[in-house]
Design an enzyme around this catalytic site. Sequence first.
Site, PDB file in Angstrom:
ATOM      1  N   HIS A 195       0.381  -3.462   9.267  1.00 12.55           N
ATOM      2  CA  HIS A 195       1.828  -3.336   9.059  1.00 12.55           C
ATOM      3  C   HIS A 195       2.483  -2.675  10.257  1.00 12.55           C
ATOM      4  CE1 HIS A 195       2.172  -4.674   4.897  1.00 12.55           C
ATOM      5  NE2 HIS A 195       1.074  -3.999   4.631  1.00 12.55           N
ATOM      6  N   HIS A 201       0.845  -1.196   0.000  1.00 15.43           N
ATOM      7  CA  HIS A 201       0.000   0.000   0.000  1.00 15.43           C
ATOM      8  C   HIS A 201       0.885   1.253   0.000  1.00 15.43           C
ATOM      9  CE1 HIS A 201      -3.356  -2.611   0.937  1.00 15.43           C
ATOM     10  NE2 HIS A 201      -4.189  -1.588   0.897  1.00 15.43           N
TER      11      HIS A 201
END
Length: 399
Positions: free
Chosen positions: A213, A166
Amino acid sequence: MAELLWSLQDSQLVARFQRRCGLFPAPDEGPSENGAGPADGEARTPELGHLPAAKGKGAGEPANGLRRLAAPQAYVQKYVVKNYFYYYLFRFSAALGQEVFYITFLPFTHWNIDPYLSRRLTIIWVLVMYIGQVTKEILKWPRPFSPPVVKLEKRVIAEYGMPSTHAMAATAISFTLLISTMDRYQYPFVLGLMMAVVFSTLVGLSRLYTGMHTVLDVLGGILITAILIVLTYPAWTLIDRLDSASPLFPVCVLVVPFFLCYNYPVSDYYSPTRADTTTIMAAGAGVTIGFWINHFFQLVSEPTESLPVIQNIPPLTTDLLVLGLAKFTVGIVLILLVRQLVQKLSLQVLYSWFKVVTRNKEARRRLEIEVPYKFVTYTSVGICATTFVPMLHRFLGLL
């Protein structure tokens, strides 16, 4: 140095960020079957569950099924939102990093803004995403642990963490757009730089907020993207001219990405990484072939590499907005029809070829079925978006 890197990989750091933004695990945290919206949601933790995985390269399976292996899927953890501003801000920012957004944004750029920019953004996006996805499978770094982290997304729970694709995609798109437009359109460079930084920062922070993350994953993704941009920038002009190559060019564009997808690194269990990578690579191949078709058969006007003068960004008028929405609507409808038709036909052919029961949806995850049907489907989508949609726009007078 090692201690610093380890601290950035620490799940507790992500958990503290979530708490500061008003995201907490519910007091009655424990196994549950249902969630009830953002104030009483669900998140999965990396314990043992069962996901289909393929043998070898992902192809082997008994009785038209898939062998079951333990994978990161676990009990449902409820969470409580105490700050809805951050919740909706970061949920929206996370959506800006999804493949669906880019597969929508890039065609919109092609139809309404500048085909030249769309082509360049697509190529860089595909390159960055492939390297990011493969790096995940090679490093095999886990995602943040839950608890203490609250995880808001389930689909990619089985994927590895490092690097954050991302963050990579957001950084690549925003800064490639900045670099490609600063000598093409007239606008304050500082404003463009601020928008690129804000966009990539919001997407990066959203990966921490959603618990998907660690800080090191996000920073690693940004760093890898920066290196790739620096290394590939001298070749950008050459890449822009590939569509004028020989008639054999489409063969290479099809064979190389398909080979890379079919020989994708083997995972210990099934995850959507290979499917997502195939979708991205196929869309990029389709777009590239579409530009080649336009050039070779002179179907539509070609993107201009250099403009005679730096252009002003036209003001957003009502007529321009209506025209843009009409183009986008027509294009998306045609793309969805092509996607549905090609996907259905390709699956039927593959099911018949490999003698798979049509109702067996898990068979889609087999290597010899998943990669070909995804690749054919989204290559067709890419060709449609760059060739047939502009022709339809011209036919309907949407110019």
